[in-house]
Motif scaffolding. Structure first.
Motif, short mmCIF file in Angstrom:
data_model
loop_
_atom_site.label_atom_id
_atom_site.label_comp_id
_atom_site.label_asym_id
_atom_site.label_seq_id
_atom_site.Cartn_x
_atom_site.Cartn_y
_atom_site.Cartn_z
N ALA A 247 -6.06 -13.10 -4.04
CA ALA A 247 -7.51 -13.06 -4.21
C ALA A 247 -7.94 -11.92 -5.13
N VAL A 248 -7.29 -10.78 -4.99
CA VAL A 248 -7.62 -9.62 -5.82
C VAL A 248 -7.22 -9.85 -7.27
N SER A 249 -6.11 -10.54 -7.48
CA SER A 249 -5.56 -10.70 -8.83
C SER A 249 -6.08 -11.92 -9.58
N ASP A 250 -6.54 -12.94 -8.87
CA ASP A 250 -7.00 -14.18 -9.50
C ASP A 250 -8.46 -14.41 -9.12
N ALA A 251 -9.36 -13.80 -9.87
CA ALA A 251 -10.78 -13.84 -9.54
C ALA A 251 -11.36 -15.25 -9.56
N GLU A 252 -11.00 -16.03 -10.54
CA GLU A 252 -11.59 -17.37 -10.66
C GLU A 252 -11.20 -18.26 -9.49
N ARG A 253 -9.93 -18.23 -9.13
CA ARG A 253 -9.49 -19.03 -7.99
C ARG A 253 -10.15 -18.53 -6.71
N ALA A 254 -10.22 -17.22 -6.57
CA ALA A 254 -10.81 -16.63 -5.37
C ALA A 254 -12.28 -17.01 -5.24
N ALA A 259 -16.78 -19.75 -2.75
CA ALA A 259 -17.94 -20.64 -2.87
C ALA A 259 -17.82 -21.83 -1.94
N ARG A 260 -16.62 -22.38 -1.85
CA ARG A 260 -16.39 -23.55 -0.99
C ARG A 260 -16.57 -23.20 0.48
N GLU A 261 -15.96 -22.11 0.91
CA GLU A 261 -15.96 -21.77 2.33
C GLU A 261 -17.31 -21.24 2.82
N LEU A 262 -18.01 -20.51 1.96
CA LEU A 262 -19.30 -19.93 2.36
C LEU A 262 -20.48 -20.73 1.83
N LYS A 263 -20.17 -21.84 1.13
CA LYS A 263 -21.22 -22.72 0.60
C LYS A 263 -22.21 -21.94 -0.28
N ILE A 264 -21.65 -21.12 -1.16
CA ILE A 264 -22.46 -20.33 -2.08
C ILE A 264 -22.67 -21.12 -3.37
#
Length: 337
Positions: A247-254, A259-264
């Motif tokens: 997550a720290v190294s791959d910002a776009e994937r993170a 966005a998916r999990e928190l519905k942002i």
């Protein structure tokens, strides 16, 4: 179904050996071989990103685990749920651990951390001022949660005490009742913190800005379960740590996972939530001892145990560090940071 012809034992042995080598090479066990491991989620937040990333990248399966997320309301039920085996690990702050242990609701230990800093800011409802807090209502997710202890700290900053307000359990979504004026004030973390700023709600105490060392989002287990299942917990922590590094190294994937999990849906809220995660997450999920001590000093009464070992256990993480796993993760993901 695989049939082995007895006339060709050498070929049969070769086929079996090849299959075994294939499993070893991929590191993935078959679905039937995975051990179910249930994780309690008390409050959907960006501090959970390491676990979501590990799921998204199949790191748990790689370590022989089938992780299931169990949604729970606050951390008050964590002790009984862990003791009864309804879940194997809970994502809660140390305040909940302390209160569960002191109230006889469990014998819990935090074994890792996904946040060693308070990430909350105290906001007022529209049209309210600090004067309205006295005699007003402060919303928390549940008694004993980090929102509860953070609210207490915020009130102290304002010269108030819990007895000056009505503390009300409103659940994990505290922004909605705040906007509606159903509560006078509350503490908010990401992504609702950024949403509140966007709505021009008045912030009166920024605990996040103070960078207070605090075991805010711990990875917590039942002590007896830990004693009997250290290998399982070690495999869970290995996968979670790698999820953190990814997550720290791959910002776009993170950000896609976040966005998916928190519905942002708001790009600004999403970016702020990710930036907050990246700035404050301990990549190796290690507990900051001072942060744990601060929680104990604030939450534990003077006549109760202040022994840090009654609330945390760093043995599993110490073992991963000694084994070189943390160095391996740093080397693997450093180039992508």
């Amino acid at each position: 179904m695989i049939l082995i012809h007895h006339a060709r034992p050498a070929l049969a042995r070769a086929a079996i050996l090849a299959a075994a080598m294939s499993v070893a090479a991929t590191g993935h066990a078959g679905a039937a071989d995975l051990a179910t491991f249930r994780v309690g989620e008390a409050s959907p937040a960006n501090t959970f990103l390491a676990i979501w990333m590990a799921q998204d990248a199949s790191f748990y399966e790689k370590n022989g685990l089938k992780v299931e997320i169990v949604h729970m309301v606050g951390g008050s039920d964590s002790g009984p749920a862990l003791k009864d085996g309804r879940i194997q690990l809970m994502h809660i702050g140390l305040s909940s651990v302390v209160r569960a242990n002191l109230n006889g609701l469990g014998d819990l230990r935090s074994i890792g951390s996904l946040s060693n800093t308070i990430r909350n800011t105290f906001f007022l409802a529209p049209g309210k001022t600090v004067k309205d807090l006295k005699g007003g209502t402060v919303g928390i997710s549940s008694v004993g949660s980090e929102s509860d202890s953070s609210a207490t700290l915020a009130l102290r900053r304002l010269g108030l005490d819990r007895k000056d307000v009505t503390i009300k359990e409103v659940g994990t979504d505290r922004l909605t009742p705040l906007k509606a004026g159903q509560i006078t004030g509350t503490v908010l973390g990401e992504p609702q913190r950024t949403e509140a700023f966007g709505l021009k709600l008045t912030s009166v105490v920024d605990l996040y800005g103070e960078k207070i060392p605090w075991l805010y989002s711990g990875l917590t287990v039942d002590n007896a379960y830990m004693t009997a299942n250290r290998d399982t917990l070690t495999r869970f922590m290995k996968a979670t740590v790698e999820g953190n590094w990814l997550a720290v190294s791959d910002a776009e994937r993170a950000k896609k996972v976040l966005a998916r999990e928190l519905k942002i849906t708001d790009p600004k809220v999403l970016q702020a939530s990710y930036d907050n995660f990246k700035a404050e997450t301990p990549p190796n999920a290690e507990i900051d001892i001072q942060g744990a001590k601060n929680v104990i000093d604030v939450v534990v009464p003077a006549n109760k145990s202040h022994k840090i070992g009654d609330y945390i256990d760093t043995g599993i993480m110490d073992g991963l560090k000694t084994s070189g796993f943390f160095d391996e993760m740093k080397k693997k993901y450093a180039a992508a940071r």
